[in-house]
Motif scaffolding. Sequence first.
Motif: not given
Length: 98
Positions: A13-40
């Motif tokens: 929940r928190v990671g998704k919201i943070c990632a969405e905020a980064l997508l909408g930012s002009q000062d920050l870039v979402l470089a990657a999402v790091v997930r558990r191996l079983d979630s890839l």
Amino acid sequence: MKPLCLAVVGFGRVGKICAEALLGSQDLVLAAVVRRLDSLAHALPEAFSKIPVVSHVAQVQTVDAALLCVPVQQVLDAAHECLQHRIPIIESSVLHGE
């Protein structure tokens, strides 16, 4: 000024919201999402289709810092992994209650 490239560690929940905020930012870039191996195998929402998804923060090509969006009991391990690779961390916590 060059935008900061941030990796989001954890895509709950928190990671998704943070990632969405980064997508909408002009000062920050979402470089990657790091997930558990079983979630890839689970696909991310369409908005993240061009974002790399990796199982370890060391696999991120270009990253200035990592947002730790993992459960509290996993924060120390995630922080240790990032810091071992000289990646600064920002810890995100969920505060329970009203």
